[in-house]
Design an enzyme around this catalytic site. Structure first.
Site, PDB file in Angstrom:
ATOM      1  N   GLU A  93      46.154  45.435  43.767  1.00  0.00           N
ATOM      2  CA  GLU A  93      45.776  44.308  44.797  1.00  0.00           C
ATOM      3  C   GLU A  93      46.571  43.127  44.357  1.00  0.00           C
ATOM      4  O   GLU A  93      46.862  42.515  43.192  1.00  0.00           O
ATOM      5  CB  GLU A  93      44.173  43.827  44.805  1.00  0.00           C
ATOM      6  N   ILE A  94      47.099  42.360  45.395  1.00  0.00           N
ATOM      7  CA  ILE A  94      47.952  41.152  44.778  1.00  0.00           C
ATOM      8  C   ILE A  94      47.284  39.775  44.710  1.00  0.00           C
ATOM      9  O   ILE A  94      47.846  39.058  44.036  1.00  0.00           O
ATOM     10  CB  ILE A  94      49.178  41.197  45.834  1.00  0.00           C
ATOM     11  N   ASP A 149      47.925  44.741  55.933  1.00  0.00           N
ATOM     12  CA  ASP A 149      48.489  43.597  56.857  1.00  0.00           C
ATOM     13  C   ASP A 149      49.231  43.865  58.036  1.00  0.00           C
ATOM     14  O   ASP A 149      50.402  44.515  57.451  1.00  0.00           O
ATOM     15  CB  ASP A 149      49.118  42.519  55.873  1.00  0.00           C
ATOM     16  N   GLU A 225      35.376  47.487  53.097  1.00  0.00           N
ATOM     17  CA  GLU A 225      34.881  46.362  53.668  1.00  0.00           C
ATOM     18  C   GLU A 225      35.328  46.255  55.347  1.00  0.00           C
ATOM     19  O   GLU A 225      34.896  45.773  56.107  1.00  0.00           O
ATOM     20  CB  GLU A 225      35.252  45.091  53.011  1.00  0.00           C
TER      21      GLU A 225
END
Length: 231
Positions: A93-94, A149, A225
């Site tokens: 995760e960034i 994204d 989520e």
């Protein structure tokens, strides 16, 4: 990333923050991420494919096999952890705050449930730039790209996580017979990912019948989520 735990610190119930990317998989120290899977000194517990101590790093019983690229808040990792307790899984995760949240939750779950959740961890990194720094050829058996994204604008499509160039890298770290899982609630992105995977010579589509038998599929659809938002 600085100002947290020093790089050399090792705590049984804590996950250590990576302050720089390894130059190669052999330089990556996984012991702080998966302390329960570190071989005892002078033991012969290592898996068949990791027979020697790499570059002075602690010898591990297993290698990471599942990678959740852009793991978000870790819903997939938490669900898969108990389903596959002997498989090491890594979330990538960034976003700083999101990575911190997942890391702290893993630490808390390990304390609340002794012996469980030892097989999952998270690293803050840009998967589009540094994936081969962490994984050897053919190391992974499952890779997940869940609700990535969409980068709607055409000029941003090259930043999508599924492209011809990146698929070549994924094919390198994925073992023969390994599986890439993708899902999106954006039709254009879904079709983009399907098209690129279908057109790539190193990948073939799994039949719907076979996919429905995969115990991972319901988790991919429902336990993240983002997945819960579109149920």
């Amino acid at each position: 990333m600085s100002g947290k735990l020093p790089q050399h610190t090792q705590i049984l119930s804590q996950i250590i923050i990576l302050t720089s990317n390894p130059k190669s998989p052999a330089e990556m120290d996984w012991s702080a991420h998966y302390p329960a899977f570190v071989c005892e000194e002078n033991s012969n517990e290592s898996s068949f494919d990791m027979p020697t101590k790499p570059m002075g790093r602690p010898l591990m019983k297993k290698k990471v096999e599942f990678a959740d690229l852009g793991c978000g808040y870790g819903g997939l990792l938490f669900s898969l952890s108990t389903l596959y307790p002997e498989n090491l899984m890594l979330g990538m995760e960034i976003r700083v705050k999101v990575e911190e949240y997942v890391r702290e939750k893993i630490t808390a779950l390990r304390l609340q449930h002794p012996g469980q959740y030892q097989n999952i961890s998270i690293i803050r990194m840009n998967v589009m730039k540094f994936l081969p720094n962490f994984f050897e050829k053919g190391q992974l058996s499952k890779m997940f790209f869940l609700f990535p994204d969409p980068h709607f604008k055409a000029r941003k499509h090259k930043a999508r996580v599924i492209t011809n160039q990146l698929l070549a890298e994924y094919a390198y770290v994925l073992r023969v017979g390994g599986i890439i899982y993708t899902i999106s609630d954006v039709k254009d992105l879904h079709e983009w990912m399907v098209r690129h995977l279908d057109e790539h010579p190193l990948f073939e589509r799994i039949s719907d019948e076979e996919a429905e038998k995969d115990p991972v599929i319901p988790i991919v659809r429902n336990e993240t989520e983002e997945g819960k938002k579109v149920e």
